[in-house]
Design a protein around this motif. Structure first.
Motif, short mmCIF file in Angstrom:
data_model
loop_
_atom_site.label_atom_id
_atom_site.label_comp_id
_atom_site.label_asym_id
_atom_site.label_seq_id
_atom_site.Cartn_x
_atom_site.Cartn_y
_atom_site.Cartn_z
N THR A 181 22.77 -71.63 -12.18
CA THR A 181 23.40 -71.16 -10.94
C THR A 181 24.31 -69.96 -11.16
OG1 THR A 181 25.25 -72.72 -11.18
CG2 THR A 181 23.32 -73.47 -9.92
N PHE A 182 24.32 -69.42 -12.35
CA PHE A 182 25.20 -68.31 -12.71
C PHE A 182 24.51 -66.97 -12.44
CE2 PHE A 182 26.44 -65.22 -16.02
CZ PHE A 182 27.81 -65.18 -15.87
N GLY A 183 25.30 -65.98 -12.07
CA GLY A 183 24.80 -64.62 -11.93
C GLY A 183 25.87 -63.64 -12.36
N ALA A 184 25.48 -62.56 -13.01
CA ALA A 184 26.46 -61.56 -13.47
C ALA A 184 25.84 -60.18 -13.46
CB ALA A 184 26.95 -61.89 -14.87
N TYR A 185 26.71 -59.19 -13.24
CA TYR A 185 26.34 -57.78 -13.43
C TYR A 185 27.09 -57.32 -14.67
CZ TYR A 185 25.64 -52.81 -12.72
OH TYR A 185 25.27 -51.50 -12.89
N VAL A 186 26.36 -56.71 -15.61
CA VAL A 186 26.93 -56.30 -16.89
C VAL A 186 26.66 -54.81 -17.08
CG1 VAL A 186 26.95 -56.71 -19.38
CG2 VAL A 186 26.43 -58.60 -17.81
N VAL A 187 27.70 -54.07 -17.43
CA VAL A 187 27.57 -52.62 -17.62
C VAL A 187 26.99 -52.32 -19.00
CG1 VAL A 187 28.83 -50.43 -17.74
CG2 VAL A 187 29.49 -52.17 -16.06
N THR A 188 26.01 -51.41 -19.01
CA THR A 188 25.42 -50.92 -20.25
C THR A 188 25.13 -49.43 -20.11
OG1 THR A 188 23.58 -51.14 -21.81
CG2 THR A 188 23.08 -51.59 -19.51
N ASP A 189 25.26 -48.71 -21.20
CA ASP A 189 24.93 -47.28 -21.19
C ASP A 189 23.45 -47.03 -21.44
OD1 ASP A 189 27.53 -46.38 -20.67
OD2 ASP A 189 28.06 -46.40 -22.79
N GLU A 190 22.73 -48.06 -21.88
CA GLU A 190 21.31 -47.90 -22.23
C GLU A 190 20.46 -48.96 -21.54
OE1 GLU A 190 21.55 -47.98 -26.53
OE2 GLU A 190 21.70 -45.80 -26.56
N PRO A 191 20.34 -48.91 -20.21
CA PRO A 191 19.61 -49.97 -19.51
C PRO A 191 18.12 -50.05 -19.89
CG PRO A 191 20.17 -48.20 -18.01
CD PRO A 191 20.88 -47.92 -19.28
N ASP A 192 17.48 -48.94 -20.11
CA ASP A 192 16.05 -48.99 -20.45
C ASP A 192 15.82 -49.62 -21.82
OD1 ASP A 192 14.64 -47.65 -18.12
OD2 ASP A 192 16.16 -46.15 -18.62
N LYS A 193 16.66 -49.28 -22.77
CA LYS A 193 16.57 -49.86 -24.11
C LYS A 193 16.87 -51.36 -24.06
CE LYS A 193 18.46 -49.23 -28.75
NZ LYS A 193 19.38 -48.44 -29.58
N LEU A 194 17.90 -51.73 -23.30
CA LEU A 194 18.26 -53.15 -23.18
C LEU A 194 17.17 -53.93 -22.44
CD1 LEU A 194 20.26 -55.38 -23.76
CD2 LEU A 194 21.50 -54.73 -21.69
#
Length: 136
Positions: free
Chosen positions: A78-91
């Protein structure tokens, strides 16, 4: 004096429960790059775990408990999160390779962010992107 290269300790800790917390910890480390900071518990049970997000922040998690009367009762998935990354395509490629369930492939938003969304094996929703929030 504070070392400016070291992220400050988190002041807000999103939390979640898992039916298999040890497996979820392994997945979050492998798929997303969280770092295992602390894991307490015996056998398969995890009483308390902390995972750090390398650029700053982190999450806490533990094994689901049968006690629905517990004031901190959370259902797995039931958890949801937004996480900042500088490399979204790589992640995204890393998450896909680790078996994350793809909800939305990388896309560009109308406000300048590059985002994607996946689910972990417990069903929790994770959105990653370059959007850092509005300045204070």
């Amino acid at each position: 004096m504070t070392d400016q290269r070291t992220p400050p300790p988190p002041q807000v800790w999103p939390t979640l429960r898992a039916t298999d917390a040890r497996a979820l910890i392994r997945f979050l480390v492998e798929a997303f790059g969280f770092e295992e900071t602390a894991v307490h518990g015996a056998g398969d049970r995890v009483d308390h775990a902390e995972l750090s997000w390398p650029p700053g922040g982190g999450i806490m998690l533990g094994s689901v408990r049968d006690d629905a009367e517990n004031p901190w009762h959370l259902d797995p998935g039931t958890f949801g999160a937004y996480v900042v990354t500088d490399e979204p395509d790589k992640l995204f490629a890393r998450a896909r390779a680790a078996g994350a369930t793809i909800v939305r492939e990388p896309f560009d938003t109308d406000y300048g962010s590059r985002d994607f969304t996946v689910r972990d094996p417990e069903g929790n929703l994770w959105s990653f992107g370059t959007y850092r929030g509005e300045p204070r």
